[in-house]
Design an enzyme around this catalytic site. Structure first.
Site, PDB file in Angstrom:
ATOM      1  N   HIS A   1      40.587  50.316  -9.075  1.00 30.31           N
ATOM      2  CA  HIS A   1      40.564  51.784  -9.171  1.00 30.31           C
ATOM      3  C   HIS A   1      39.751  52.175 -10.408  1.00 30.31           C
ATOM      4  CE1 HIS A   1      41.527  55.949  -9.382  1.00 30.31           C
ATOM      5  NE2 HIS A   1      42.332  55.833 -10.412  1.00 30.31           N
TER       6      HIS A   1
ATOM      7  N   HIS B   1      37.267  55.709 -12.224  1.00 29.79           N
ATOM      8  CA  HIS B   1      36.783  57.091 -12.130  1.00 29.79           C
ATOM      9  C   HIS B   1      35.263  57.032 -12.270  1.00 29.79           C
ATOM     10  CE1 HIS B   1      40.761  59.266 -13.445  1.00 29.79           C
ATOM     11  NE2 HIS B   1      40.969  58.345 -12.523  1.00 29.79           N
TER      12      HIS B   1
ATOM     13  N   ASP C   1      25.149  47.546   4.160  1.00 33.44           N
ATOM     14  CA  ASP C   1      25.362  46.137   3.805  1.00 33.44           C
ATOM     15  C   ASP C   1      26.810  45.857   3.413  1.00 33.44           C
ATOM     16  OD1 ASP C   1      22.727  45.375   4.269  1.00 33.44           O
ATOM     17  OD2 ASP C   1      22.100  45.598   2.182  1.00 33.44           O
TER      18      ASP C   1
ATOM     19  N   HIS D   1      40.153  63.165  -7.465  1.00 35.27           N
ATOM     20  CA  HIS D   1      40.557  62.071  -8.333  1.00 35.27           C
ATOM     21  C   HIS D   1      39.431  61.036  -8.482  1.00 35.27           C
ATOM     22  CE1 HIS D   1      44.118  59.189  -9.427  1.00 35.27           C
ATOM     23  NE2 HIS D   1      43.049  58.943 -10.147  1.00 35.27           N
TER      24      HIS D   1
ATOM     25  N   TYR E   1      23.122  36.192   5.912  1.00 38.22           N
ATOM     26  CA  TYR E   1      22.792  36.484   4.526  1.00 38.22           C
ATOM     27  C   TYR E   1      23.570  35.538   3.617  1.00 38.22           C
ATOM     28  CZ  TYR E   1      22.355  39.008   0.124  1.00 38.22           C
ATOM     29  OH  TYR E   1      22.104  39.339  -1.185  1.00 38.22           O
TER      30      TYR E   1
END
Lengths: 231, 231, 231, 231
Positions: free
Chosen positions: C94, C96, C119, C170, C228
């Protein structure tokens, strides 16, 4: 084999994050040895922090691995098609650099709006169309190379005078006489992409550079009468 | 000769990438020794990573090389014209810094919208017109210098009170009493170019700084009654 | 206990400022050991410059601290809810981060406008609604986890095919099979958030990537037919 | 005297360029010792690269130098007025940080559009009006301090709940219980100024954060019921 070229290609790949053009492994640089007809390219998806010069992969013009224990970049076939068709190209770079990719996502050519552009690109950098489903089915990477050729042929562009292209929805390819100049052309393309976006933002009526200034700046640095840099 | 000045000019050129104003060799800084009438300038197109102080080139006010084994910057003649005309200038810097170049590409003066601007530039930074074909033919770099003079004369501007200019479609030149302050003025010009672009983006009705605040901030740092900095 | 996992989570947390995703302590990364059903998470509000691997906190799937002297991240309960519901997730991040947070503040899904997006994310990254007052009262962090699940269920999304979400007002959460890929997914989400914002700025009519190119790029890197990277 | 505080103030001033808030010497940080009623502030216009902790200047609440050989920051009087009026403030920072200055130049309050804002500022960050000519004549820096007080009084704002202000056409001041938190508040203010500008750019209809989410995030980190960070 091609140890010197491997070192150059290795350094060019390290220059991509150094100049802020790639994050992680999102990019690839290659260079060709015209004598042997072989080119050296970055391995696919290898961490830039642990990659070594000896990890570079040697490939022929049909994209077959000639030397190297790792898989070459997944975009190898695109490089091969361009090297095969354009004898004058010595190095190729592909990135998803932020600002050039933004123009690619917008599906727009990058117009020549200033001398920073004109010092390197002699006119707009074209944005190629999307591949069709048929082309994707035939081979995404080979067809991408062919599409770049088609784009330059249709517009009658000199491959070294406009050393770069955008792929719609994808990002830029650039090239040059060697891989070092291919990297520099990627840096310039990203920078003018940024400048031109905000120029339009600032002044919606801003025009492209007049032809005579474009000529002056391009020819000051390129061709027979160039007087920029050292002899 | 002029070893001390070469060192200053060398450091000033290194400061250009350090402050994010140039990539590769896209810029040049110079400084003049008024006693001998000679100035020191960066060589053309030399890699910043290998450049040494002793590579700096000594040039006279007609732009002729007096000492140095490398060719001077391709913009040397512009520097020469400015040094010759303005006795009060000690250093000059030319870059293609991103945000100042954007205003130059947009063909707009950078207005004084805040005190960051007013602390250094006493009013708008003018954007000079394009050179005509005749001027380009006569000599691009010399005529660029003359155009800067024309721009300041026509607008009645004091060369040290507004120590910078934009060239339409090209980028900024800045100057100062020495090369260090010329670099700082380039940093300020790029920063206020960025701030002012986004100020207009945020509020299309944002106005220039009131004259009394402009006066207060400029005069707090410059002239007889300045009280900023150490004595 | 879980020393190896603590080291991984510690490094992942250090990667957040390294990739420009967080300033100060504004972010948290965790990873789970599925055998024991315990996960390791960053302590709350500890300075990244002094934090050590041994400061990482071990927590169970109800969010209770099992080992560690520091309080776990204040977002621990959100991580716990996601680990409990989605067995295939190995790491959660998480932040910001600037550009993803801008889309979260705008309350908009991040559309798939280019192959950089395709991708990693197989389609738009959804923006979840605000929590209601009732949900906030019941427990902000637990309910945030439940809201993420609700958002993915309602839209019928595969949690690993779209390994990220925005919370309205948020910022982003991302995840992956391990914490290293969860970090990478945060880097990608921030980068495509930036690219897509400016793509729309440049061309208001820019469209999402055609479905066949989205398929091609996603499947080139993911699933059975991926080619890939190294085997 | 106040050697410990000098070290803190010195470090805080070094943090300003480190966090990208200032270039050159465009900023100043100070901290007060409430016992003696003296505060420590950066000297005016001294190069950050050569500045030492012992260069910090000790000043009383009327702005008179008590110790130090260098002139204090030209903004010292503004700091003095704020320390005198608000007993709860321990540190003050002034910068011309890019994005906060853009809102200041636009003459607009920074609205609370996300939780990054709400974690630090309990509502909009106000933009104070321009000083009048009379106020400028009376004393620019003292009157700037009084204007900040006027702005907070008129709006009924708690000085620590909204620890920052913009000065129209100028830039931000922030403060906190100590100088370290004052620096952090400057970092947050610049970051949310950037986020909010682009949020509005992306979605002209984007609204401020709902009051209940603003309450939740602010109170999760501040006040009696806070549960963020370590005890």
């Amino acid at each position: 084999m091609l140890e010197q070229l491997k070192e150059e290609v290795f350094q060019a790949n390290l220059d991509l994050p150094k100049y802020g053009l790639v994050k992680y492994t999102w990019g690839n640089a290659s260079a060709i040895d015209r004598e042997s007809g072989l080119f050296v390219i970055k391995p696919s998806g290898v961490d830039y922090e642990t990659m070594k010069a000896s990890d570079m992969v040697v490939v022929d013009l049909d994209g077959n691995v000639v030397e190297g224990e790792l898989r070459p970049s997944s975009d190898t076939a695109t490089h091969a098609v361009l090297y095969k068709y354009y004898q004058e190209i010595g190095g190729i770079v592909h990135t998803h650099s932020t600002w050039a990719t933004i123009w690619a996502q917008a599906g727009l050519d990058v117009p020549a709006m200033g001398t920073t552009h004109a010092d390197t690109f002699y006119g707009s950098v074209p944005c190629a169309r999307y591949l069709t489903q048929e082309e994707i089915d035939r081979g995404y990477e080979v067809e991408t190379g062919k599409l770049i050729i088609e784009t330059f042929e249709e517009r009658g562009l000199d491959i070294l005078a406009v050393p770069g292209v955008l792929l719609h929805g994808h990002g830029p390819f650039t090239w040059g006489k060697d891989v070092k100049s291919a990297v520099m052309n990627s840096v310039v393309l990203d920078e003018v992409s940024k400048m031109n976006l905000f120029t339009r933002d600032l002044n919606h009526f801003a025009k492209e550079l007049p032809q005579n200034i474009l000529d002056k700046h391009y020819l000051r640095k390129h061709g027979k009468y160039a007087y920029y840099g050292q002899k």
